[in-house]
Design a protein around this motif. Structure first.
Motif, PDB file in Angstrom:
ATOM      1  N   HIS A 166      34.569  50.721  45.411  1.00  0.00           N
ATOM      2  CA  HIS A 166      36.100  50.844  44.875  1.00  0.00           C
ATOM      3  C   HIS A 166      35.649  50.958  43.126  1.00  0.00           C
ATOM      4  O   HIS A 166      36.370  51.800  42.599  1.00  0.00           O
ATOM      5  CB  HIS A 166      36.842  49.789  45.241  1.00  0.00           C
ATOM      6  N   VAL A 170      40.839  45.473  41.165  1.00  0.00           N
ATOM      7  CA  VAL A 170      41.120  45.987  42.923  1.00  0.00           C
ATOM      8  C   VAL A 170      40.899  44.850  43.555  1.00  0.00           C
ATOM      9  O   VAL A 170      39.526  44.234  43.463  1.00  0.00           O
ATOM     10  CB  VAL A 170      40.915  47.266  42.947  1.00  0.00           C
ATOM     11  N   LEU A 181      44.572  49.094  45.766  1.00  0.00           N
ATOM     12  CA  LEU A 181      43.862  50.270  45.333  1.00  0.00           C
ATOM     13  C   LEU A 181      44.776  51.284  44.566  1.00  0.00           C
ATOM     14  O   LEU A 181      44.567  51.826  43.255  1.00  0.00           O
ATOM     15  CB  LEU A 181      43.132  51.096  46.460  1.00  0.00           C
TER      16      LEU A 181
END
Ligand SMILES: Cc1cc2nc3c(=O)[nH]c(=O)nc-3n(C[C@H](O)[C@H](O)[C@H](O)COP(=O)(O)O)c2cc1C
Length: 209
Positions: A17, A183, A197
């Motif tokens: 991520h 996140v 996200l």
């Protein structure tokens, strides 16, 4: 001309991520500022070496007294410091590992926190330490975590050793304008992850604007 230094510290590839978010940030930043030059360093895949006894001896020897061997021992560190000095904006992708930063990023930090180059030391002074990086650098730090709530005033903020540490060590060398984007919920997946996200990408869009 301004330079942006992008540092990714996740060893993961497409599943990361932090990589997705630093890429989003840098893409937006550059589209709005086409004159910016981007320097990229993949710490997650190719971390700098750990420090050695020879490195420490060289770093704490006055530059004029260093042997060619000592200068060679500091070559990687000097290159990383030069790159950092030349960067106006830093974008860091930082996975939380065991409540702190990953060892790959710590290896980088150990290479760039250098007496006489990024901080000054004067044993006689009231405050012996002076940051030496040119003023005005900004850092955007994207942090990803398996759980959530590590940000300021979140329920797990006391466990967060990423943000306090990075604020301390980057401030020590002269980078004190930092923004953090979190996140969370990677371990939970599903809606909890996708909502986190989406919020992180929204925050990235705001900050890059
Ligand atoms: C070795 C390891 C340690 C981790 N430690 C923590 C932790 O202390 N707290 C947490 O919330 N998540 C932890 N996680 C989860 C990661 O922070 C999460 O997977 C994050 O998304 C990783 O970043 P990336 O997606 O950019 O690779 C850990 C993951 C790994 C692989």
């Amino acid at each position: 001309m301004t330079t942006l230094l992008q540092l990714d510290a996740s060893p993961r590839g497409p599943r990361s991520h932090t990589r997705a978010l630093t890429e989003d940030f840098v893409g937006r930043w550059v589209r709005q500022r086409p004159e910016v030059t981007v320097t990229y360093r993949d710490l997650g895949v190719a971390p700098p070496p750990h420090l050695t006894e020879d490195w420490i001896a060289a770093a704490f020897t006055e530059p004029a007294r260093r042997t060619p061997r000592m200068r060679a021992d500091l070559a990687t560190s000097d290159a990383l410091v030069d790159e950092l000095i030349g960067a106006d904006v830093l974008v860091l992708g930082v996975p939380m590992y065991n409540f702190g930063i990953p060892a790959m990023l710590k290896a980088y930090i150990d290479q760039i926190v250098r007496v006489g180059r990024t901080f000054g030391f004067d044993a006689e002074a009231e405050n012996p330490y002076t940051p030496l990086l040119p003023a005005g650098k900004r850092a955007f730090v994207i942090v990803s975590t398996g759980d959530s709530g590590y940000q300021a005033d979140g329920p797990l903020t006391a466990l967060n050793q990423v943000e306090p540490y990075l604020r301390t060590v980057l401030g020590f060398i002269g980078i004190d304008e930092l923004e953090f984007v979190y996140v969370g919920n990677d371990e939970f997946g599903g809606d909890r992850l996708s909502e986190s996200l989406a919020a992180a990408h929204d925050r990235v869009a705001e900050l890059a604007a």
